[in-house]
Design a protein around this motif. Structure first.
Motif, PDB file in Angstrom:
ATOM      1  N   GLU A  49      -6.091 -15.990  23.532  1.00 19.07           N
ATOM      2  CA  GLU A  49      -6.614 -14.402  22.375  1.00 19.07           C
ATOM      3  C   GLU A  49      -6.890 -13.272  23.462  1.00 19.07           C
ATOM      4  O   GLU A  49      -6.133 -12.715  22.636  1.00 19.07           O
ATOM      5  CB  GLU A  49      -7.629 -14.056  21.334  1.00 19.07           C
ATOM      6  CG  GLU A  49      -7.733 -15.447  20.259  1.00 19.07           C
ATOM      7  CD  GLU A  49      -8.539 -14.627  18.760  1.00 19.07           C
ATOM      8  OE1 GLU A  49      -9.366 -13.911  19.479  1.00 19.07           O
ATOM      9  OE2 GLU A  49      -9.216 -15.478  18.341  1.00 19.07           O
ATOM     10  N   VAL A  80      -3.503  -9.518  15.120  1.00 16.74           N
ATOM     11  CA  VAL A  80      -3.447 -10.468  13.958  1.00 16.74           C
ATOM     12  C   VAL A  80      -2.848 -11.048  14.033  1.00 16.74           C
ATOM     13  O   VAL A  80      -2.125 -12.974  13.648  1.00 16.74           O
ATOM     14  CB  VAL A  80      -4.236  -9.034  12.944  1.00 16.74           C
ATOM     15  CG1 VAL A  80      -3.882 -10.466  11.122  1.00 16.74           C
ATOM     16  CG2 VAL A  80      -5.159  -8.724  12.991  1.00 16.74           C
ATOM     17  N   ALA A  81      -1.307 -10.633  13.420  1.00 15.43           N
ATOM     18  CA  ALA A  81       0.565 -11.717  12.607  1.00 15.43           C
ATOM     19  C   ALA A  81       0.075 -12.311  13.800  1.00 15.43           C
ATOM     20  O   ALA A  81       0.305 -13.919  13.469  1.00 15.43           O
ATOM     21  CB  ALA A  81       1.267 -10.895  12.844  1.00 15.43           C
ATOM     22  N   SER A 134      -0.297  -6.505  14.622  1.00 18.04           N
ATOM     23  CA  SER A 134       0.849  -7.412  15.485  1.00 18.04           C
ATOM     24  C   SER A 134       0.139  -8.442  15.908  1.00 18.04           C
ATOM     25  O   SER A 134       0.277  -9.516  15.783  1.00 18.04           O
ATOM     26  CB  SER A 134       1.955  -6.958  16.469  1.00 18.04           C
ATOM     27  OG  SER A 134       2.500  -5.769  16.396  1.00 18.04           O
ATOM     28  N   ALA A 161      -2.381 -20.274  14.526  1.00 21.27           N
ATOM     29  CA  ALA A 161      -3.397 -20.814  13.581  1.00 21.27           C
ATOM     30  C   ALA A 161      -2.878 -21.786  12.514  1.00 21.27           C
ATOM     31  O   ALA A 161      -3.192 -22.682  12.467  1.00 21.27           O
ATOM     32  CB  ALA A 161      -4.280 -19.794  13.080  1.00 21.27           C
ATOM     33  N   GLY A 162      -1.620 -21.039  12.091  1.00 20.91           N
ATOM     34  CA  GLY A 162      -1.364 -21.870  11.163  1.00 20.91           C
ATOM     35  C   GLY A 162      -0.771 -22.949  11.622  1.00 20.91           C
ATOM     36  O   GLY A 162       0.445 -24.647  11.432  1.00 20.91           O
ATOM     37  N   LYS A 177      -1.901 -14.808  16.210  1.00 20.35           N
ATOM     38  CA  LYS A 177      -2.760 -15.505  15.957  1.00 20.35           C
ATOM     39  C   LYS A 177      -2.846 -16.072  14.446  1.00 20.35           C
ATOM     40  O   LYS A 177      -3.242 -17.180  14.842  1.00 20.35           O
ATOM     41  CB  LYS A 177      -4.270 -14.498  15.891  1.00 20.35           C
ATOM     42  CG  LYS A 177      -4.625 -14.287  17.580  1.00 20.35           C
ATOM     43  CD  LYS A 177      -6.166 -13.872  16.926  1.00 20.35           C
ATOM     44  CE  LYS A 177      -6.990 -12.446  16.278  1.00 20.35           C
ATOM     45  NZ  LYS A 177      -7.867 -12.189  16.510  1.00 20.35           N
ATOM     46  N   ASN A 178      -2.546 -14.994  13.870  1.00 18.50           N
ATOM     47  CA  ASN A 178      -2.689 -16.530  12.212  1.00 18.50           C
ATOM     48  C   ASN A 178      -1.499 -16.855  12.731  1.00 18.50           C
ATOM     49  O   ASN A 178      -1.335 -17.994  11.725  1.00 18.50           O
ATOM     50  CB  ASN A 178      -1.886 -15.220  11.331  1.00 18.50           C
ATOM     51  CG  ASN A 178      -3.674 -14.131  11.063  1.00 18.50           C
ATOM     52  OD1 ASN A 178      -4.381 -14.582  11.356  1.00 18.50           O
ATOM     53  ND2 ASN A 178      -2.761 -13.292   9.945  1.00 18.50           N
ATOM     54  N   THR A 179       0.182 -16.702  13.148  1.00 21.99           N
ATOM     55  CA  THR A 179       1.154 -17.520  13.307  1.00 21.99           C
ATOM     56  C   THR A 179       0.398 -18.497  13.804  1.00 21.99           C
ATOM     57  O   THR A 179       0.899 -19.767  13.172  1.00 21.99           O
ATOM     58  CB  THR A 179       2.024 -16.572  14.079  1.00 21.99           C
ATOM     59  OG1 THR A 179       2.664 -16.151  13.796  1.00 21.99           O
ATOM     60  CG2 THR A 179       3.352 -18.234  14.427  1.00 21.99           C
TER      61      THR A 179
END
Length: 258
Positions: free
Chosen positions: A93, A74-75, A72, A81-82, A77-79
């Motif tokens: 973080e 990582v998900a 979760s 970052a995009g 952070k990816n959201t």
């Protein structure tokens, strides 16, 4: 629990002394069969934290579940970052992790009707060393009127009579484990020093001049009083605190936000 219609409680067990003491208090008050511990490790959680948390549960017969948050984390952070044109800040973080844990604790509370017991101590609440909508959440702040040194003293006193808390929990250096090699001492003075100053300020009612006259370092007094003032908005949003001192946050502490 009677006043809210509940029968059971859930605790987020981290491997630290605060959540361990809250779990033990819940067992003393309610019995182990009415207490559930959620272990929610991230990639920064040490093996010791998980092992000692499970040992605590086994010691008292408390049921536990392990709900890892790394995927979760990582998900999220990816959201972000995009969506953002700049790197995610370190503090951002760090705070994502306790807020994910809060989400899981509240989900469990909604699913089973158990009250989430908050594990933040008075030292953290005083200086804002906690995450709003994260580890500051819950239905009741059980040790919110105990300074960190008092939490350790309480645990040590219990262990004189029988093993309530595994020694590894009491011997580990305090850490939020939100980034590599993190220690509370990276951001805060040693707890004996901090707590002595906070006690003189909060329970003793000393102002800056009186604190310095009492022997506290002037630079530290200025820093801690600043942290205390800046964290008032967080304390307005804390769960109700079990009061055990002459001046607890909540009804015993009235301060303006401005």
């Amino acid at each position: 629990l009677r006043s809210t219609g509940g029968e059971r409680v859930v605790v987020g067990l981290s491997g630290g002394v605060d959540s361990a003491v809250v779990t033990c208090l819940a067992v003393m008050a309610l019995g182990a069969d009415r207490v559930t511990a959620l272990l929610m490790p991230s990639g920064y959680s040490s093996e010791r934290s998980v092992t000692d948390s499970l040992a605590l549960c086994a010691l008292h017969g408390v049921s536990s579940q392990i709900l890892p948050i790394e995927a979760s984390f990582v998900a999220v952070k990816n959201t972000l970052a995009g969506a953002w044109e700049e790197p995610i800040a370190s503090l951002t973080e760090e705070n994502i992790q306790p807020r994910l844990r809060a989400l899981l604790l509240m989900a469990y509370s909604n699913q089973y009707g158990d009250m989430w017991l908050n594990s933040s101590n008075k030292s953290e609440a005083a200086v804002g060393y906690s995450t709003l909508y994260g580890d500051m959440g819950g239905g009741l702040s059980v040790i919110g009127d105990l300074y960190k040194t008092q939490v350790y003293a309480l645990a040590a006193a219990w262990n004189l009579h029988r093993l309530w808390i595994p020694h590894g929990i009491l011997e580990a250096a305090p850490s939020a484990e939100l980034k590599p090699n993190q220690l509370d001492s990276d951001s805060l003075p040693p707890y004996p020093v901090l707590d002595a100053l906070l006690m003189d300020c909060i329970e003793g009612g000393m102002d800056q001049g009186a604190l310095e006259a009492a022997g506290h370092q002037p630079a530290l007094v200025q820093k801690v009083l600043g942290m205390l003032r800046k964290s008032e908005y967080k304390r307005y949003q804390m769960p109700p605190v079990l009061r055990v001192s002459s001046r607890s946050f909540g009804r015993g502490w009235r301060r303006s936000l401005v």
